[in-house]
Design an enzyme around this catalytic site. Sequence first.
Site, PDB file in Angstrom:
ATOM      1  N   HIS A   3       0.825  -1.213   0.000  1.00  0.00           N
ATOM      2  CA  HIS A   3       0.000   0.000   0.000  1.00  0.00           C
ATOM      3  C   HIS A   3       0.855   1.258   0.000  1.00  0.00           C
ATOM      4  CE1 HIS A   3      -3.801   2.033   0.356  1.00  0.00           C
ATOM      5  NE2 HIS A   3      -3.383   2.729   1.386  1.00  0.00           N
ATOM      6  N   HIS A  62       0.755   5.608  -1.280  1.00  0.00           N
ATOM      7  CA  HIS A  62       0.313   6.817  -1.979  1.00  0.00           C
ATOM      8  C   HIS A  62       1.597   7.610  -2.178  1.00  0.00           C
ATOM      9  CE1 HIS A  62      -3.761   5.774  -0.734  1.00  0.00           C
ATOM     10  NE2 HIS A  62      -3.350   5.736   0.516  1.00  0.00           N
ATOM     11  N   GLN A 110       2.493  11.264  -1.067  1.00  0.00           N
ATOM     12  CA  GLN A 110       2.538  11.621   0.356  1.00  0.00           C
ATOM     13  C   GLN A 110       3.950  11.534   0.946  1.00  0.00           C
ATOM     14  OE1 GLN A 110      -0.674   9.602   2.491  1.00  0.00           O
ATOM     15  NE2 GLN A 110      -2.169  10.310   0.986  1.00  0.00           N
ATOM     16  N   ARG A 136      -6.131  14.816   7.291  1.00  0.00           N
ATOM     17  CA  ARG A 136      -6.606  14.645   5.918  1.00  0.00           C
ATOM     18  C   ARG A 136      -6.786  15.992   5.225  1.00  0.00           C
ATOM     19  NH1 ARG A 136     -11.980  11.547   3.669  1.00  0.00           N
ATOM     20  NH2 ARG A 136     -13.017  13.400   4.442  1.00  0.00           N
ATOM     21  N   TYR A 181      -4.855   7.942  -6.729  1.00  0.00           N
ATOM     22  CA  TYR A 181      -6.091   8.697  -6.944  1.00  0.00           C
ATOM     23  C   TYR A 181      -5.885  10.150  -7.364  1.00  0.00           C
ATOM     24  CZ  TYR A 181      -5.340   9.996  -1.984  1.00  0.00           C
ATOM     25  OH  TYR A 181      -4.811  10.426  -0.805  1.00  0.00           O
ATOM     26  N   HIS A 216     -11.779   3.515  -3.419  1.00  0.00           N
ATOM     27  CA  HIS A 216     -11.085   4.249  -2.357  1.00  0.00           C
ATOM     28  C   HIS A 216     -11.503   3.764  -0.974  1.00  0.00           C
ATOM     29  CE1 HIS A 216     -10.148   7.289   0.621  1.00  0.00           C
ATOM     30  NE2 HIS A 216      -9.071   7.479  -0.111  1.00  0.00           N
ATOM     31  N   ARG A 235     -16.845   4.746   1.957  1.00  0.00           N
ATOM     32  CA  ARG A 235     -17.286   6.143   2.051  1.00  0.00           C
ATOM     33  C   ARG A 235     -17.396   6.748   0.653  1.00  0.00           C
ATOM     34  NH1 ARG A 235     -12.494   8.463   4.202  1.00  0.00           N
ATOM     35  NH2 ARG A 235     -11.571   6.469   4.749  1.00  0.00           N
ATOM     36  N   HIS A 286      -9.615   0.653   0.929  1.00  0.00           N
ATOM     37  CA  HIS A 286      -9.406   1.103   2.316  1.00  0.00           C
ATOM     38  C   HIS A 286     -10.668   0.724   3.092  1.00  0.00           C
ATOM     39  CE1 HIS A 286      -6.958   4.832   0.851  1.00  0.00           C
ATOM     40  NE2 HIS A 286      -6.106   4.077   1.502  1.00  0.00           N
ATOM     41  N   HIS A 307      -5.889  -1.677   5.927  1.00  0.00           N
ATOM     42  CA  HIS A 307      -6.090  -1.309   7.350  1.00  0.00           C
ATOM     43  C   HIS A 307      -7.018  -2.310   8.050  1.00  0.00           C
ATOM     44  CE1 HIS A 307      -3.936   2.263   6.278  1.00  0.00           C
ATOM     45  NE2 HIS A 307      -4.922   2.751   5.560  1.00  0.00           N
ATOM     46  N   ASP A 318       2.176   3.065   2.947  1.00  0.00           N
ATOM     47  CA  ASP A 318       1.048   3.988   2.927  1.00  0.00           C
ATOM     48  C   ASP A 318       1.470   5.451   2.769  1.00  0.00           C
ATOM     49  OD1 ASP A 318      -1.384   5.257   3.281  1.00  0.00           O
ATOM     50  OD2 ASP A 318      -1.975   4.175   5.063  1.00  0.00           O
TER      51      ASP A 318
HETATM   52  C1  NGQ Z   1      -5.689   8.399   1.531  1.00  0.00           C
HETATM   53  N1  NGQ Z   1      -4.966   7.564   3.674  1.00  0.00           N
HETATM   54  O1  NGQ Z   1      -6.501   8.220   0.645  1.00  0.00           O
HETATM   55  O2  NGQ Z   1      -4.562   8.848   1.308  1.00  0.00           O
HETATM   56  C2  NGQ Z   1      -6.090   8.049   2.947  1.00  0.00           C
HETATM   57  C3  NGQ Z   1      -6.663   9.249   3.632  1.00  0.00           C
HETATM   58  C4  NGQ Z   1      -9.146   8.978   3.402  1.00  0.00           C
HETATM   59  C5  NGQ Z   1      -5.170   6.728   4.719  1.00  0.00           C
HETATM   60  N2  NGQ Z   1      -6.369   6.315   4.934  1.00  0.00           N
HETATM   61  C6  NGQ Z   1      -7.915   9.764   3.028  1.00  0.00           C
HETATM   62  N3  NGQ Z   1      -4.197   6.347   5.482  1.00  0.00           N
HETATM   63  O3  NGQ Z   1      -9.063   7.842   3.870  1.00  0.00           O
HETATM   64  O4  NGQ Z   1     -10.233   9.521   3.201  1.00  0.00           O
HETATM   65 ZN    ZN Z   2      -4.100   4.521   1.962  1.00  0.00          ZN
END
Ligand code: NGQ
Ligand code: ZN
Length: 451
Positions: free
Chosen positions: A55, A57, A60, A81, A120, A204, A207, A231, A268, A319
């Site tokens: 995992h 991104h 980041q 976030r 994304y 994603h 949600r 996620h 996660h 991550d």
């Molecule tokens: C992300 N990262 O998409 O980068 C997410 C945060 C979310 C982690 N969850 C954003 N660690 O989950 O809405």
């Molecule tokens: Zn992530």
Amino acid sequence: MRVIDAAFCFDGRSPGGPRRLAWDAQGVVVPAGAGPVSGDVPTASWVLPGIANLHSHAFQRAMAGLAEAAGSDEDSFWTWRETMYRFAGRFSPDTVRAVATQLYVEMLEAGFTSVCEFHYLHHAPDGRPYAPATAMADALFEAAETAGLRITLLPVLYQRGGFDGRALSSRQARFGHGTEAFLRFHEALCAHRSPMRQVGIAFHSLRAVDTAVIREVLAARGDATGPLHVHIAEQPAEVEDCLAAHGQRPVERLVAEVGIDARWTLVHATHLSPVETAAIAASGATVALCPTTEANLGDGLFPLREFVAAGGRYGVGSDSHVSVSPVEELRWLEYGQRLAEGRRTRATLVPGSTAEAMLRACAASAAASTGLRVGTLAEGQGADWLVLDAQAPALSGAIDADVLDRFVFAGNRPLVREAWVAGRRVVAEGRHRLGEAAAERYAAALRALRA
Ligand code: NGQ
Ligand code: ZN
């Protein structure tokens, strides 16, 4: 055919011992003795499979350490976030390429030989597609190729702002796709598949994507989906919102409405009921645990021991890249459990090396989660391995029974001396073959991002 004589080789499945490792011109492990050996036979001391990073991104990486200033007593995943979104709004394909290249160099130096890139940042900041629409994805492919890392690109479907169906916020505009456009996007990316590049699909989170849309995408892509990542259940508020909207917890809902199997990686999966833990384990899906990010964001602790006892599969990811090291992920995976339970050696249910148990788990989940022929050093798998630094004090006097525990639990000096991918050495003497070039481009990209 090329070969190397390892004094100790953990192949990801059974304990070590000496082994002549052989591979062919395609970079695939073959039986020793399968053909004539060209040149002298080099030797190595401690060899283990390269580790899959389940995992990432990539962008980041450039904000590691930049989201640690206290704002208020309410600082949480959700305030982090917002900081991350502000930062995400600044990237272009060029800066993504530079940051990802440096990140992938760091991954190889640390012992990751493949990465699942949960991607994304698709469009320009205002949500308009780049020309070509795959410009950002192409930058990630190029970064992996430059670094010599295998990549599983996971284009992310991201459609809404929450379980209540609210629209994307302006900061989320660059992540979004309609379902039809996403299907075309995925199809275009699939043309890149090769032994070094896999393409899967990420949703994603529940949600951000309704389960009916997940079903629609799976039906439309049929056998061509590649590995599936999502996620899930990372924060208590996500569980509460899912219960409020649907009367189901997130994993419960994914299992009931979509169904999961060995193609799936649940990222996660922190907040689980015992029934959900058992359901994931029984499905054959992989859980991607990212302990340094989960600690950084205050997510909580995965029920590792229950999951292992139920026969569950897991691997690790870095991550948000506050740390880029399989050693640190595995160490904190085990330490989190120790801190919570007041006992030691939590990742294994049988006597013996704790690190070996975790590395076996990583090896066993890698192929399904990445969709690549990686994970173990069995014949037919990619010739991706690490050679540890036999000169390092942390390994002095090491024996087969303790070398993997020393690798994971002893000290802070990096112990990966060489990393090989597809039979090519990309890290030697602990340093990637690109030397300072990637770091210089990274520094320039950071200046551009901060300007
Ligand atoms: C992300 N990262 O998409 O980068 C997410 C945060 C979310 C982690 N969850 C954003 N660690 O989950 O809405
Ligand atoms: Zn992530």
